[in-house]
Design an enzyme around this catalytic site. Sequence first.
Site, mmCIF file in Angstrom:
data_model
loop_
_atom_site.group_PDB
_atom_site.id
_atom_site.type_symbol
_atom_site.label_atom_id
_atom_site.label_comp_id
_atom_site.label_asym_id
_atom_site.label_seq_id
_atom_site.Cartn_x
_atom_site.Cartn_y
_atom_site.Cartn_z
ATOM 1 C CG HIS A 1 -1.679 1.265 1.384
ATOM 2 N ND1 HIS A 1 -1.493 2.096 2.446
ATOM 3 C CD2 HIS A 1 -2.604 1.846 0.596
ATOM 4 C CE1 HIS A 1 -2.294 3.142 2.321
ATOM 5 N NE2 HIS A 1 -2.976 3.005 1.204
ATOM 6 C CG ASN B 1 6.328 9.390 -19.655
ATOM 7 O OD1 ASN B 1 6.736 8.368 -20.168
ATOM 8 N ND2 ASN B 1 6.702 10.593 -20.066
ATOM 9 C CG ASP C 1 -3.344 5.132 -1.394
ATOM 10 O OD1 ASP C 1 -4.311 4.977 -0.621
ATOM 11 O OD2 ASP C 1 -2.213 5.459 -1.005
ATOM 12 C CE1 TYR D 1 11.289 12.717 -17.180
ATOM 13 C CE2 TYR D 1 13.516 13.562 -17.050
ATOM 14 C CZ TYR D 1 12.463 13.102 -17.798
ATOM 15 O OH TYR D 1 12.579 13.027 -19.158
ATOM 16 C CE1 TYR E 1 7.503 16.340 -23.071
ATOM 17 C CE2 TYR E 1 6.307 16.499 -25.149
ATOM 18 C CZ TYR E 1 7.369 16.878 -24.339
ATOM 19 O OH TYR E 1 8.291 17.774 -24.799
#
Length: 158
Positions: free
Chosen positions: A22, A132, A64, A112, A130
């Site tokens: 978790h 990501n 989460d 990053y 881009y």
Amino acid sequence: MLKGLDPLLSPELLFTLRAMGHGDEIAIVDGNYPGVEHARRLIRLDGHHLVPVLNAVLSVLPIDDFVAEAIFRSTVKAERDKLDPVHEEMIDCCARHEPHRQVVPLIGQDFYGRVKTAHALIQTGEPRLYANIILRKGVIYPKEPGTHAAAGVDPFVY
């Protein structure tokens, strides 16, 4: 191959997703991302586009819900709110699995930095720039008392 699992979920990827706890995060990145440099654990899925990999991961990974923000995407340079078509596809994919969660844009070094601390990184062959995303793992809640797993068998009762 296993029944009910997306074939993009390789043995190495399934092991990694299951081993995460978790709050651990996993990044799924495009083919141009410096994965070898940024990954603590690198899983390569060359030849596959990002959105199908994202869909496969979200088919088994809980997100989460203990925190306000748990899904993050990279941005086009420093343009926080600009959406390339791949970002729209990523957001749509996340909405199908997690309709109440927002995909939060993170600019450059913020993205990053978060990837570098992630539990693992999946490097896809996605050619679009881009493309990501970072997912923060949640929990699987216990079943209500009196309910059991499939076929009436509770794997935790010996």
